[in-house]
Each structure stands twice: as structure tokens, then as C-alpha cells.
Scaffold this active site. Structure first.
Site, mmCIF file in Angstrom:
data_model
loop_
_atom_site.group_PDB
_atom_site.id
_atom_site.type_symbol
_atom_site.label_atom_id
_atom_site.label_comp_id
_atom_site.label_asym_id
_atom_site.label_seq_id
_atom_site.Cartn_x
_atom_site.Cartn_y
_atom_site.Cartn_z
ATOM 1 N N LYS A 11 0.823 -1.211 0.000
ATOM 2 C CA LYS A 11 0.000 0.000 0.000
ATOM 3 C C LYS A 11 0.863 1.271 0.000
ATOM 4 O O LYS A 11 2.078 1.218 0.257
ATOM 5 C CB LYS A 11 -0.939 -0.037 1.210
ATOM 6 N N TYR A 51 -12.408 -1.408 -4.027
ATOM 7 C CA TYR A 51 -12.950 -1.585 -2.672
ATOM 8 C C TYR A 51 -14.472 -1.409 -2.635
ATOM 9 O O TYR A 51 -15.028 -1.095 -1.573
ATOM 10 C CB TYR A 51 -12.294 -0.589 -1.715
ATOM 11 N N THR A 93 -5.590 -7.086 10.511
ATOM 12 C CA THR A 93 -5.894 -5.813 9.836
ATOM 13 C C THR A 93 -5.340 -4.629 10.628
ATOM 14 O O THR A 93 -4.762 -3.706 10.052
ATOM 15 C CB THR A 93 -7.431 -5.660 9.700
ATOM 16 N N ASN A 114 -2.125 0.325 6.912
ATOM 17 C CA ASN A 114 -1.646 -0.979 7.386
ATOM 18 C C ASN A 114 -0.770 -1.729 6.380
ATOM 19 O O ASN A 114 -0.689 -2.959 6.406
ATOM 20 C CB ASN A 114 -2.826 -1.836 7.869
ATOM 21 N N HIS A 117 -2.167 -5.405 1.483
ATOM 22 C CA HIS A 117 -3.497 -5.972 1.230
ATOM 23 C C HIS A 117 -3.336 -7.411 0.765
ATOM 24 O O HIS A 117 -2.386 -7.729 0.046
ATOM 25 C CB HIS A 117 -4.223 -5.187 0.124
ATOM 26 N N GLU A 128 -10.030 -9.660 -7.754
ATOM 27 C CA GLU A 128 -8.964 -8.659 -7.557
ATOM 28 C C GLU A 128 -7.830 -8.855 -8.562
ATOM 29 O O GLU A 128 -7.279 -7.882 -9.093
ATOM 30 C CB GLU A 128 -8.450 -8.742 -6.114
HETATM 31 P P1 GDP Z 1 -8.313 -6.764 5.485
HETATM 32 O O1 GDP Z 1 -8.958 -7.861 4.668
HETATM 33 O O2 GDP Z 1 -7.475 -7.305 6.629
HETATM 34 O O3 GDP Z 1 -7.544 -5.781 4.637
HETATM 35 O O4 GDP Z 1 -9.470 -5.942 6.219
HETATM 36 P P2 GDP Z 1 -10.930 -5.436 5.772
HETATM 37 O O5 GDP Z 1 -11.401 -6.169 4.549
HETATM 38 O O6 GDP Z 1 -11.787 -5.472 6.986
HETATM 39 O O7 GDP Z 1 -10.709 -3.890 5.414
HETATM 40 C C1 GDP Z 1 -10.110 -3.505 4.192
HETATM 41 C C2 GDP Z 1 -9.190 -2.337 4.463
HETATM 42 O O8 GDP Z 1 -9.955 -1.222 4.865
HETATM 43 C C3 GDP Z 1 -8.182 -2.546 5.588
HETATM 44 O O9 GDP Z 1 -7.017 -3.232 5.196
HETATM 45 C C4 GDP Z 1 -7.871 -1.125 6.009
HETATM 46 O O10 GDP Z 1 -6.913 -0.506 5.115
HETATM 47 C C5 GDP Z 1 -9.215 -0.430 5.789
HETATM 48 N N1 GDP Z 1 -9.950 -0.338 7.049
HETATM 49 C C6 GDP Z 1 -10.591 -1.321 7.748
HETATM 50 N N2 GDP Z 1 -11.154 -0.848 8.873
HETATM 51 C C7 GDP Z 1 -10.865 0.492 8.908
HETATM 52 C C8 GDP Z 1 -11.175 1.553 9.809
HETATM 53 O O11 GDP Z 1 -11.837 1.357 10.845
HETATM 54 N N3 GDP Z 1 -10.699 2.794 9.487
HETATM 55 C C9 GDP Z 1 -9.984 3.032 8.346
HETATM 56 N N4 GDP Z 1 -9.562 4.284 8.085
HETATM 57 N N5 GDP Z 1 -9.678 2.060 7.466
HETATM 58 C C10 GDP Z 1 -10.107 0.805 7.743
#
Ligand code: GDP
Length: 139
Positions: A11, A51, A93, A114, A117, A128
Site C-alpha cells: 500500500k 474496494y 488488519t 496498514n 493488502h 482482484e
Molecule cells: P483486510 O482484509 O485485513 O484488509 O481488512 P478489511 O477487509 O476489513 O478492510 C479492508 C481495508 O480497509 C483494511 O485493510 C484497512 O486498510 C481499511 N480499514 C478497515 N477498517 C478500517 C477503519 O476502521 N478505518 C480506516 N480508516 N480504514 C479501515
């Protein structure tokens, strides 16, 4: 478990912090084969499309802003059980909850920024991968 492929992104935070090389080294040291790789700067429309599954979430706008703030490195990774193996190497995450030694623990700052991805299932890996790469780009 047979050979599987998954889709990965380094990222914008990790790219701009100069961590691309360290993350690619960790990928190879952990036995993944990089089947495709490219560096691109996403537009807001492209990041929003990628996304789209999160578009009703409160953090969607922040996520699109973050993913478009600078270039990303996209990859197709191959390994036995690659989807789980890559998510294990990335860690949770939220970097604060990620295990020691994982990429998000090492290079992520918070849940929004973070570092990496990874696809979470075979159907999302297929979507994807096709979103970023044509068949001609796998080798
Ligand atoms: P992943 O599969 O571990 O990447 O997690 P998710 O599918 O739940 O979320 C996708 C991405 O959205 C995450 O990797 C973060 O970059 C972002 N994200 C998730 N939760 C939050 C949040 O509470 N705040 C913000 N700003 N970004 C978030």
C-alpha cells in the site's frame, strides 16, 4: 492443498516509507513465487471500484483517499494455500493487534494505514487479480 494464487498490494504508506524491497524480500523468503508485479498510482475511481464491497462502510472515503495518495505495488503470489499463507504473513488488519514479525506489525501504523493488502477468499482473489492484471501479464 494444491498450488494456489492470491492477489497482494504493497500500500502507499509502505511504498513511500521505502519498505517495498523489504516486503518483497519477505515474500520470497516465505516461499511465494511472484507471478506478476507492477507499480501504479490508482485514481479515485479505480480505488473505489477495487474496494466497492466496502462502499457503505464509514471508513470508505478515508480508504480511497489513502489508497490514492501515492503509488502501490500490485502482485500475484503463488504458493500452496497462498491465500491463507499471505494473510498469515501480513498479520491482523489492525497493526496494533498483529502478531510480532508480521508485515503489518513491522510496517503498518494503524488500522487505516496498514502497509499491505491480501485477498481473503478464492472468489475475491479471482476478482482482484482480474481487476489489476490481464492473462498476458501472468508468468
Ligand atoms: P483486510 O482484509 O485485513 O484488509 O481488512 P478489511 O477487509 O476489513 O478492510 C479492508 C481495508 O480497509 C483494511 O485493510 C484497512 O486498510 C481499511 N480499514 C478497515 N477498517 C478500517 C477503519 O476502521 N478505518 C480506516 N480508516 N480504514 C479501515
Amino acid at each position: 492443498m494444491s498450488l494456489q494464487s492470491t492477489f497482494a498490494i504493497i500500500k502507499p504508506d509502505a511504498v513511500s516509507d521505502g519498505n517495498t524491497g523489504k516486503i518483497i524480500a519477505a515474500i520470497e523468503e516465505n516461499g511465494f513465487r511472484i507471478a506478476a508485479m507492477k507499480k501504479i498510482h490508482l485514481s479515485q475511481a479505480q480505488a473505489g471500484g477495487f474496494y466497492a464491497v466496502h462502499k457503505e462502510r464509514p471508513f470508505f472515503g478515508e480508504l480511497v483517499e489513502f489508497m490514492t495518495e501515492g503509488p502501490v505495488v500490485c502482485m500475484i503470489l503463488e504458493k500452496e494455500d497462498a491465500i491463507k499463507a499471505w494473510r498469515d504473513l501480513m498479520g491482523a488488519t489492525n497493526p496494533e493487534q498483529a502478531a510480532e514479525g508480521t508485515l503489518r506489525k513491522l510496517y503498518g501504523a494503524n488500522i487505516g494505514r496498514n502497509a499491505t493488502h491480501g485477498s481473503d477468499a478464492e472468489d475475491t482473489a479471482a476478482f482482484e487479480t482480474a481487476f489489476f492484471f490481464s492473462n498476458l501479464e501472468h508468468c
